[in-house]
Design a protein around this motif. Structure first.
Motif, mmCIF file in Angstrom:
data_model
loop_
_atom_site.group_PDB
_atom_site.id
_atom_site.type_symbol
_atom_site.label_atom_id
_atom_site.label_comp_id
_atom_site.label_asym_id
_atom_site.label_seq_id
_atom_site.Cartn_x
_atom_site.Cartn_y
_atom_site.Cartn_z
ATOM 1 N N ASP A 12 0.773 -1.142 0.085
ATOM 2 C CA ASP A 12 -0.035 0.183 0.091
ATOM 3 C C ASP A 12 0.936 1.283 0.041
ATOM 4 O OD1 ASP A 12 -2.192 -1.368 0.205
ATOM 5 O OD2 ASP A 12 -2.475 -1.330 2.438
ATOM 6 N N VAL A 37 0.728 2.617 5.048
ATOM 7 C CA VAL A 37 0.377 1.614 5.973
ATOM 8 C C VAL A 37 0.315 2.005 7.641
ATOM 9 C CG1 VAL A 37 0.867 -0.894 6.696
ATOM 10 C CG2 VAL A 37 1.146 -0.300 4.486
ATOM 11 N N GLN A 96 1.006 0.755 10.949
ATOM 12 C CA GLN A 96 1.231 -0.646 11.614
ATOM 13 C C GLN A 96 0.591 -0.691 13.046
ATOM 14 O OE1 GLN A 96 5.390 -0.350 11.417
ATOM 15 N NE2 GLN A 96 5.607 0.234 9.484
ATOM 16 N N ASP A 151 -1.799 -8.671 6.578
ATOM 17 C CA ASP A 151 -1.321 -7.563 6.195
ATOM 18 C C ASP A 151 -2.576 -6.509 5.974
ATOM 19 O OD1 ASP A 151 -2.474 -7.827 3.499
ATOM 20 O OD2 ASP A 151 -0.734 -8.713 2.924
ATOM 21 N N SER A 152 -2.049 -5.204 5.583
ATOM 22 C CA SER A 152 -3.145 -4.094 5.547
ATOM 23 C C SER A 152 -3.981 -4.369 4.379
ATOM 24 C CB SER A 152 -2.397 -2.922 5.053
ATOM 25 O OG SER A 152 -1.716 -3.054 3.730
ATOM 26 N N SER A 179 2.995 -3.571 3.130
ATOM 27 C CA SER A 179 1.973 -4.040 3.760
ATOM 28 C C SER A 179 1.950 -5.081 4.916
ATOM 29 C CB SER A 179 0.975 -4.711 2.532
ATOM 30 O OG SER A 179 0.797 -4.046 1.370
#
Length: 246
Positions: free
Chosen positions: A38, A41, A43, A77-78, A228
């Motif tokens: 992305d 992101v 986190q 992940d994102s 990501s």
């Protein structure tokens, strides 16, 4: 194919219904697209950035050999993807020597930052990866000779320990949908099978779903600012002891 986006406002049963109603189209859409990191992101999992070992010794040979984590299994992940262990094993066997180390997912000859020496899987503890968590996971490792003659800026960033995340470019080969809803029988079966193994399971518990990815075609690994999957550090970087191998 018209793009289908999952409405952010949908929650709970409404979200699950949307996912089930559009499951085939969403999977077809994901398989038809190349996946990259992305642009930005958030986190949710804290990462210790001091996991990177710098190679900046003052000696400049023009080659910096790095060992980096390109991807981590069992992390949501994102894009709500959870890659299972050995997901690219077949792809690596079939395409060895054709999987480059790039910067920022730029698919151009000039975007290569070095020569890939080896690609392999290994198990690592989460603490070694910079997480304040107990347990282990499988990581995808790239060992690359980063070359100053290819890209001086990226070379210097690796040499001084400032590249801290990576991201793989991929195509989905096999993918499934897991949903935390007993009424969605097949999807709930995947949820029960995999959700407890996820490193950041607080995210999937909040969302109530994730994509299970058992197999991918690995296209490349890139040095990125934000991945990501943020558990993708540079594990080591050392100057080559020969003189400027170009």
């Amino acid at each position: 194919m018209a793009r289908i986006d999952i409405p952010e406002e949908l929650k709970g049963k409404d979200l699950f219904k949307f996912l089930i109603d559009n499951k085939s189209a969403l999977i077809a859409q994901k398989k038809s697209m190349l996946k990259y990191a992305d642009v930005l992101v958030c986190q949710a999992t804290p990462i210790k950035t001091d996991a990177v070992k710098s190679a900046d010794s003052g000696n400049d040979t023009g080659v910096c050999t790095v060992k980096v984590v390109a991807n981590t299994a069992w992390y949501c992940d994102s894009q709500m993807d959870v890659l299972l262990p050995d997901n690219a094993k077949k792809s690596i066997q079939e395409r060895r020597g054709l999987i480059p180390h790039l910067h920022d997912h730029v698919h151009e000859i000039g975007a290569q930052v070095g020569d890939v020496k080896n690609i392999y899987y290994k198990d690592m503890s989460l603490s070694e990866l910079g997480l304040a968590k107990i347990g282990t996971t499988q990581v995808l490792i790239f060992e690359t000779d980063i070359k100053k003659s290819y890209n001086e800026q990226v070379y210097n960033l690796y040499k001084t320990g400032r590249i801290k995340q990576h991201s793989i470019g991929l195509q989905y080969v096999k993918i499934g949908l897991a949903i935390n809803d007993e009424e969605s029988v097949a999807e709930y079966e995947l949820w029960q099978k995999y959700s407890d193994k996820i490193i950041n399971k607080e995210l999937v518990n909040e969302k109530g779903f994730f994509w299970v990815v058992p197999e991918i075609k690995l296209l490349e690994n890139s040095a990125v600012l934000f991945g990501s999957n943020p558990i993708t550090p540079t594990l080591s970087a050392k100057q080559d002891d020969t003189t400027d191998r170009k």
